[in-house]
Design an enzyme around this catalytic site. Sequence first.
Site, PDB file in Angstrom:
ATOM      1  N   ASP A  74       0.857  -1.180   0.000  1.00 61.28           N
ATOM      2  CA  ASP A  74       0.000   0.000   0.000  1.00 61.28           C
ATOM      3  C   ASP A  74       0.899   1.238   0.000  1.00 61.28           C
ATOM      4  O   ASP A  74       2.115   1.140   0.206  1.00 61.28           O
ATOM      5  CB  ASP A  74      -0.869  -0.029   1.270  1.00 61.28           C
ATOM      6  CG  ASP A  74      -2.036   0.930   1.215  1.00 61.28           C
ATOM      7  OD1 ASP A  74      -2.363   1.429   0.123  1.00 61.28           O
ATOM      8  OD2 ASP A  74      -2.644   1.171   2.277  1.00 61.28           O
TER       9      ASP A  74
ATOM     10  N   GLU B 277       2.567   4.687  -4.237  1.00 64.61           N
ATOM     11  CA  GLU B 277       2.486   5.544  -5.434  1.00 64.61           C
ATOM     12  C   GLU B 277       3.807   6.272  -5.782  1.00 64.61           C
ATOM     13  O   GLU B 277       3.999   6.501  -6.988  1.00 64.61           O
ATOM     14  CB  GLU B 277       1.352   6.567  -5.252  1.00 64.61           C
ATOM     15  CG  GLU B 277      -0.027   5.983  -5.323  1.00 64.61           C
ATOM     16  CD  GLU B 277      -0.391   5.115  -4.115  1.00 64.61           C
ATOM     17  OE1 GLU B 277      -1.176   4.165  -4.275  1.00 64.61           O
ATOM     18  OE2 GLU B 277       0.117   5.385  -3.008  1.00 64.61           O
TER      19      GLU B 277
ATOM     20  N   ASP C 117      -8.845   3.578  -2.381  1.00 63.57           N
ATOM     21  CA  ASP C 117      -9.702   4.057  -1.288  1.00 63.57           C
ATOM     22  C   ASP C 117     -11.003   4.660  -1.818  1.00 63.57           C
ATOM     23  O   ASP C 117     -11.140   5.882  -1.944  1.00 63.57           O
ATOM     24  CB  ASP C 117      -8.941   5.095  -0.451  1.00 63.57           C
ATOM     25  CG  ASP C 117      -7.762   4.479   0.284  1.00 63.57           C
ATOM     26  OD1 ASP C 117      -7.715   3.244   0.401  1.00 63.57           O
ATOM     27  OD2 ASP C 117      -6.891   5.233   0.732  1.00 63.57           O
TER      28      ASP C 117
END
Length: 801
Positions: free
Chosen positions: A407, A410, A485
């Site tokens: 997670d 990015e 999300d």
Amino acid sequence: MILNTELEYKGNLFPSKIISYEKNLNVLSFTAENGVILQVTVRRDSILRFRFTTTGIFENDFSYAITKYASRGYNHLEVTEDDNNYIITTSKLICHISKLDLRTSIFDAKDNTLICEDELGFHWEESYEFGGDVVKMSKTAQPGESYYGLGDKPVDNNLKGKRFENWVTDSYAYGRDTDPIYKAIPFYTGLHNKKSYGIFFDNTFKTFFDFCNERRNITSFWAHGGEMNYYFIYGPDMSDVVANYTDLTGKPHEMPALWTLGYHQCKWSYYPESNVKEITAKFRELQIPCDAIYLDIDYMEGFRCFTWSEEYFPDPKRMVKELADDGFKTIVIIDPGIKIDMDYSVFKEGLEKDYFCKRADGPYMKGKVWPGECYFPDFTNPEVREWWSNLFKELVEDIGVKGVWNDMNEPAVMDVPGKTFPNDVRHDYDGNHCSHRKAHNVYGMQMARATYQGLKKFSYPKRPFVITRAAYSGTQRYTSSWTGDNVATWDHLNIANLQAQRMCMSGFSFVGSDIGGFAEQPNGELYARWIQLGIFHPFCRTHSSGDHGDQEPWAFGTTITDVVRKFIELRYQLLPYLYTAFWRYAEEGIPILKSLVLYDQEDPQTHYRNDEFIFGEKILACPITGPNQKGRRMYIPIGKWYNFWTDELVNGGQEIWVDADLDSMPIFVKEGAIIPKYPIQQYVGEKTIDELLLDVYYKEGKETSMVYEDATDGYDYIKGRYSLRDFRLLGKKNELIIQQHKSGKFITTYKTFKLNLHGIPFKISKVEIDNVQIPFKDIKLNGDNTLVLTKEFTELHIIGE
């Protein structure tokens, strides 16, 4: 893009006329008078690569996206010329390259129809701010052309009239049309005149795509640096375009373990151990199937990766084993940020070995994430990836964790503009040193790759399981993914449906959404409808932020619990069908979910359909996407389809009303299909499969179906220890014939099939197996049109009166 109006306008922004041409096997080079070179590589008869340089020199040819296992070779290659063009001909394509300005036009070699042509073609602007060029390509949109793909964009399937940016971004609670979000997949498919092609713009800088938004008949794409480097992939079938793109960027390196296709439960966060045990016990008590439980960041000691909280999880090895004994596989989260703490061995080792990203002037890239101030490994360095992969030894080999969830990769950074690394951060990029402008979009991919390598190493002889939030083209080789999300709203249920379809048509099928929504709290009806959609997504997981209340299947009262259980049970029954679809994806690059346009591009009614999709090859599903609905209108594609619940046969090529109370959803099965089913299990491996149920749907005519099985985990299937059954169905007015061909060395645990016959238009008078008439009692034939027979049959005749 020229930032200072006093800078001289040089006028050198387009290629000029060709002055030389050179052929080196399958690489054709065209040099223009002003130093621009176009290099065309014929990779396959249907795949051409176009690569430009404005300086006369090409950079090192390196790509994280293109797999070394991609198919190569062609049947025909001829280069000719006329007064105006060089003409490249393969057995599938004819490509004209203008001698005047390097513009290209591509035609179908069979009928010479135009597929795709440059408008302005390649052009560029020098970037005085960063150096290098902004590289651009514009193409003329053909009449009636539609566009699809680009990964996880939260918009309708057809991209025409829209404009997008590819810059991997942490997008908490994103909405419809939010752009960019978590993934950068610069691949799209164009469709016009019943023919389809694809363009993959393999450039990791920030890229943009405009599908007739700025100018009505022009499609363009450009990048803030790097090369104009794109692949043209011809179908003409859209499914072949997607399969060939998937072949180019990589199919999954192995089949997933069957348990990874079961139902997964996740929350931010399940802790301490007593809470985890309470949740898993409730699943077993209520008989709701579940294969995996996830631990979010709170399982760690102060959010330090590769540690366990002694307070919350004092003996993780024992806990993980006890969960495994009850059928639960433990998945843990691992983020890229490594806490700055000299008493923390992972940080100390990374610092000593100089594995963390640095700014242009030398200091380490420091950013705030969950642990506080962190440094970040440079996953574009192969030495760092190897180090990272070895960090999983204790988690996987010693403690027994079965999967890892990446997670925040990015990479996400808190409390800074842009929520990520600054542009000046430096990266190794496998020896092609660069700034973060180039490496940003692949950072998460390379983290997932390193994690995958660790899991593969330490899970052996079992198969690895990794899930990533950030991705670039090719990430599907290593991991599964989810759509980030999202929010507990009806619109997000719609968006989840669109994103899963779009990811599948972008080469990345092992995908799902946070069922029920990550942010905010769904009501019971929304959760139930989302589960109904989620069981048809290749990755099936409930996940929530936990801030807004509970989101387990039993959190909304017994009525909803019963609906949720019914559909999760259906998921487990369909596991052999889904596993077979996954085998086709891993072998041939065939998407597991197909938007209707991907299923039947020749029917113009499919080009703007969003809700309906094909699951595997034979099942049509359509979620209920609004509150208080007792059914919906939906489009049935051409052909005949059985209502899954009622066996009513409906004609396709029309929009119809379908009843669907809360405990139902519109599901149809293609006539002639043979759908394999397992008994309901609480987790994969709970039961020995003693009999395979085959739902056989009568059709007057021919249809083929497949069932792929193996040991459900491990690598024996690579050595031929798999079972692939090809079923050929032929229906006549008073007879049904099923032929079976079996290949592979795997011996399944069951010895019999139970056939459940749907839609048979005659009363059965006799049954022959391999030319021998069988008494009804020997095959347990009864009034409900079921019969039991040996799995070894070659030809079955069911004959009517």
